[in-house]
Design an enzyme around this catalytic site. Structure first.
Site, mmCIF file in Angstrom:
data_model
loop_
_atom_site.group_PDB
_atom_site.id
_atom_site.type_symbol
_atom_site.label_atom_id
_atom_site.label_comp_id
_atom_site.label_asym_id
_atom_site.label_seq_id
_atom_site.Cartn_x
_atom_site.Cartn_y
_atom_site.Cartn_z
ATOM 1 N N ALA A 1 -22.202 7.657 8.809
ATOM 2 C CA ALA A 1 -22.751 8.372 9.971
ATOM 3 C C ALA A 1 -21.634 8.841 10.895
ATOM 4 O O ALA A 1 -21.656 9.982 11.396
ATOM 5 C CB ALA A 1 -23.698 7.457 10.736
ATOM 6 N N CYS B 1 -29.844 3.331 7.355
ATOM 7 C CA CYS B 1 -31.018 2.814 8.071
ATOM 8 C C CYS B 1 -32.288 2.940 7.228
ATOM 9 O O CYS B 1 -33.247 2.207 7.433
ATOM 10 C CB CYS B 1 -31.184 3.545 9.398
ATOM 11 N N GLU C 1 -33.399 -18.491 8.772
ATOM 12 C CA GLU C 1 -32.620 -18.088 9.953
ATOM 13 C C GLU C 1 -31.989 -19.333 10.593
ATOM 14 O O GLU C 1 -32.688 -20.289 10.908
ATOM 15 C CB GLU C 1 -33.537 -17.355 10.952
ATOM 16 N N THR D 1 -7.622 5.601 19.920
ATOM 17 C CA THR D 1 -7.041 4.265 19.735
ATOM 18 C C THR D 1 -5.749 4.215 20.557
ATOM 19 O O THR D 1 -5.424 5.168 21.281
ATOM 20 C CB THR D 1 -6.698 3.999 18.253
HETATM 21 C C1 LIG Z 1 -29.969 -1.646 6.016
HETATM 22 C C2 LIG Z 1 -29.491 -1.077 7.310
HETATM 23 C C3 LIG Z 1 -30.401 -0.611 8.248
HETATM 24 C C4 LIG Z 1 -29.963 -0.098 9.467
HETATM 25 N N1 LIG Z 1 -30.884 0.370 10.366
HETATM 26 C C5 LIG Z 1 -30.467 0.912 11.547
HETATM 27 C C6 LIG Z 1 -31.406 1.471 12.462
HETATM 28 O O1 LIG Z 1 -32.618 1.493 12.205
HETATM 29 N N2 LIG Z 1 -30.913 1.978 13.635
HETATM 30 C C7 LIG Z 1 -29.590 1.982 13.944
HETATM 31 O O2 LIG Z 1 -29.207 2.471 15.019
HETATM 32 N N3 LIG Z 1 -28.687 1.488 13.058
HETATM 33 C C8 LIG Z 1 -29.085 0.954 11.889
HETATM 34 N N4 LIG Z 1 -28.164 0.473 10.989
HETATM 35 C C9 LIG Z 1 -26.731 0.528 11.338
HETATM 36 C C10 LIG Z 1 -26.129 1.878 10.970
HETATM 37 O O3 LIG Z 1 -26.494 2.213 9.672
HETATM 38 C C11 LIG Z 1 -24.624 1.799 11.105
HETATM 39 O O4 LIG Z 1 -24.313 1.515 12.439
HETATM 40 C C12 LIG Z 1 -23.952 3.103 10.699
HETATM 41 O O5 LIG Z 1 -24.214 3.364 9.346
HETATM 42 C C13 LIG Z 1 -22.455 3.028 10.916
HETATM 43 O O6 LIG Z 1 -21.864 4.176 10.428
HETATM 44 P P1 LIG Z 1 -20.306 4.239 10.170
HETATM 45 O O7 LIG Z 1 -20.050 5.631 9.679
HETATM 46 O O8 LIG Z 1 -19.555 3.750 11.335
HETATM 47 O O9 LIG Z 1 -20.027 3.202 8.978
HETATM 48 P P2 LIG Z 1 -20.474 3.280 7.420
HETATM 49 O O10 LIG Z 1 -21.796 3.915 7.292
HETATM 50 O O11 LIG Z 1 -20.272 1.893 6.906
HETATM 51 O O12 LIG Z 1 -19.405 4.235 6.777
HETATM 52 C C14 LIG Z 1 -18.102 3.878 6.512
HETATM 53 C C15 LIG Z 1 -17.620 4.631 5.311
HETATM 54 O O13 LIG Z 1 -16.216 4.498 5.183
HETATM 55 C C16 LIG Z 1 -15.871 4.418 3.826
HETATM 56 N N5 LIG Z 1 -14.550 3.802 3.718
HETATM 57 C C17 LIG Z 1 -14.168 2.569 4.190
HETATM 58 N N6 LIG Z 1 -12.872 2.355 3.906
HETATM 59 C C18 LIG Z 1 -12.411 3.447 3.274
HETATM 60 C C19 LIG Z 1 -11.140 3.814 2.717
HETATM 61 N N7 LIG Z 1 -10.101 3.000 2.775
HETATM 62 N N8 LIG Z 1 -11.019 5.015 2.119
HETATM 63 C C20 LIG Z 1 -12.093 5.869 2.065
HETATM 64 N N9 LIG Z 1 -13.303 5.572 2.562
HETATM 65 C C21 LIG Z 1 -13.462 4.385 3.155
HETATM 66 C C22 LIG Z 1 -17.012 3.582 3.238
HETATM 67 O O14 LIG Z 1 -17.134 3.767 1.852
HETATM 68 C C23 LIG Z 1 -18.210 4.078 4.007
HETATM 69 O O15 LIG Z 1 -18.894 5.115 3.346
HETATM 70 C C24 LIG Z 1 -28.579 -0.052 9.753
HETATM 71 C C25 LIG Z 1 -27.654 -0.520 8.812
HETATM 72 C C26 LIG Z 1 -28.098 -1.028 7.597
HETATM 73 C C27 LIG Z 1 -27.090 -1.523 6.598
#
Ligand SMILES: Cc1cc2nc3c(=O)[nH]c(=O)nc-3n(C[C@H](O)[C@H](O)[C@H](O)COP(=O)(O)OP(=O)(O)OC[C@H]3O[C@@H](n4cnc5c(N)ncnc54)[C@H](O)[C@@H]3O)c2cc1C
Length: 459
Positions: free
Chosen positions: A14, A46, A184, A283
């Site tokens: 995201a 999500c 839990e 950062t």
């Molecule tokens: C089951 C589930 C349900 C959820 N439901 C909700 C909800 O209803 N509402 C809500 O607000 N939030 C929800 N969340 C939380 C939300 O999904 C996360 O906060 C959000 O996805 C974070 O996005 P992000 O891009 O920061 O991280 P991520 O989605 O984890 O993306 C990180 C990406 O970086 C990539 N990556 C990491 N290291 C490297 C590297 N060295 N080289 C290349 N690529 C790399 C990974 O492969 C990954 O695709 C939920 C999460 C889960 C797991």
């Protein structure tokens, strides 16, 4: 590629995807490159639990932005590309794409590496330092695929953790006719978001045959040959052990920011374990930004650093990272409110701000009110329970939790009051729209504030 600025983003979740979109909107000319180690373009984590029950029919339905979409937006997305090292002096990224080494110069770099599931210490959970077959986290489509194939040959499941993800997973397993037990460790469900009294209200709405053992530690897994046979849950008060027979186990025990690369590159990691960022998503290293689950930022109320782990805040930070890295300006509020919602068994829940246990350094007064969505004489009124926490000295709302009718909308209104620094005396006089088929003359959220106002005046 030479003369244009290179904005490189690590991760296409995201945050990564959003940062790229906003960088492109801000600067039409730069090269925007996303490096993602997985095989899928940006998808919704999500939505994952709802594929288990089939509410979302296909795992591919989770994909929000396809490879073609990124191409059309003139964003270069490189999948199956793992970033291994960053040389901040030369502003160089070293990555591997299917065994091929790649080097990319960056002018601006955005970490969007997300978080990794936390694996609790449970006896026999690992063999040769690897998690055994039949125990799964629920974070990626890859995890989902494993659970979907296990479900086909399973009747029973155990979910460890009764936070959002644990409960959403348990509900969807239950709907798939899998006999499910939730374990839990803390003394109530949703322990990090809800106060105990609100958790009790919510628990009443969950079917009794979806068993939830609070105050229990999952201690040991028993196997029968190559298969999981059962898990031991130990009552934290009595030390009594219960053996729960199960075919598989889902870990929903929280996440840890993935900061390995950033730390090696010299980014400061804060007390909460995430990459430290400011209100521009910068950062401590020049030209390097970070957004989403890999970061920590301040809580709006307590001003303490925290990792948030919400898609909504990830996207906000990513908007800031995308715009600020491309020459625009986007300043985040001084902290995150952490507004959240979900739905369990057709009951909407929502909240904003810290729960009472995280406000122990504050002088808090609270009230709870059980109301109806419609005037009592109008048929079809649905219950709503709402609790508001107010800081006594300032009269400002510090947090709120709601269960029932339009919980998220009500909480969003309260979030608005918090962000606008409105005190309770103003908020309780909020004129809300009224008509019998829609709502009562006084909404539950203003009535709770009337109760708190009375309490404050007596003090
Ligand atoms: C089951 C589930 C349900 C959820 N439901 C909700 C909800 O209803 N509402 C809500 O607000 N939030 C929800 N969340 C939380 C939300 O999904 C996360 O906060 C959000 O996805 C974070 O996005 P992000 O891009 O920061 O991280 P991520 O989605 O984890 O993306 C990180 C990406 O970086 C990539 N990556 C990491 N290291 C490297 C590297 N060295 N080289 C290349 N690529 C790399 C990974 O492969 C990954 O695709 C939920 C999460 C889960 C797991």
């Amino acid at each position: 590629l030479e003369n244009k600025e290179n904005i490189v983003i690590i991760g296409c979740g995201a945050s990564g995807g959003t940062a790229a979109q906003f960088a492109r909107k801000t600067n039409r000319k730069s090269n925007i490159i996303i490096l993602e180690k997985g095989k899928y373009p940006q998808y919704s984590k999500c939505g994952i639990p709802y594929v288990i029950s089939g509410i979302i029919p296909e795992k591919n339905d989770l994909i929000e932005f396809s490879e073609e979409w990124f191409k059309k937006a003139n964003i270069q997305l490189s999948l199956k590309t793992i970033v291994e090292k960053i040389d901040t002096k030369k502003q160089l990224i070293i990555a591997k794409k299917e065994e091929k080494r790649i080097e990319i110069k960056y002018d601006k770099l955005i970490f969007a590496t997300g978080a990794k599931p936390f694996v609790p210490p449970i006896q026999n959970l690992k063999e040769d330092n690897k998690i055994i077959k039949g125990v799964y986290s629920l974070r990626t489509i890859n995890d989902l695929e494993k659970i979907l194939s296990t479900i086909k040959k399973s009747k029973k499941a155990v979910v460890i953790g009764a936070g959002f993800i644990g409960l959403e997973t348990a509900e969807n397993l239950y709907k798939k006719n899998i006999e499910t037990v939730v374990i839990e460790a803390l003394d109530h469900i949703m322990p990090n978001s809800f106060d105990i009294d609100m958790s009790k209200v919510l628990k009443e709405k969950i079917p009794k045959d979806l068993e939830i053992l609070t105050n229990h530690l999952a201690t040991r897994i028993n196997k029968n040959h190559d298969k999981i046979k059962s898990i031991i849950a130990k009552n934290k008060k009595t030390n009594e052990e219960t053996e729960i027979h199960t075919d598989f186990i889902v870990l929903a025990t929280g996440v840890k920011p993935d900061v390995k690369l950033a730390k090696e590159a010299g980014c400061e990691i804060g007390d909460a374990g995430g990459i430290k960022v400011n209100n521009k998503s910068e950062t401590n290293i020049k030209n390097i930004y970070a957004a989403g689950d890999c970061t920590e930022y301040y809580d709006y109320i307590t001003a303490k650093p925290k990792t948030i782990g919400l898609g909504s805040t990830a996207v906000r930070q990513a908007i800031a990272a995308g715009i600020n890295s491309s020459g625009g300006t986007y300043i985040l509020p001084k902290g995150f409110l952490s507004t959240y919602t979900s739905e369990f068994f057709n009951v909407e829940i929502a909240g904003v701000g810290p729960s009472q246990k995280d406000l122990n350094e504050f002088d808090i007064v609270n009230a709870k009110y059980n109301g109806l969505s419609h005037p009592h004489y109008f048929p079809g009124g649905k219950p709503i329970t709402i609790k508001i926490l107010v800081d006594k000295p300032t009269g400002m709302i510090a947090g709120a939790q709601a269960i029932g009718d339009k919980a998220a909308q009500r909480i969003n209104t309260i979030a608005c009051a918090i962000l606008g620094e409105m005190d309770i005396e103003t908020f309780r006089k909020l004129e809300t729209a009224y008509a019998p088929p829609v709502s009562p003359t006084l909404e539950a959220e203003t009535i709770v504030c009337d109760i708190i106002s009375k309490k404050l005046k007596k003090i």
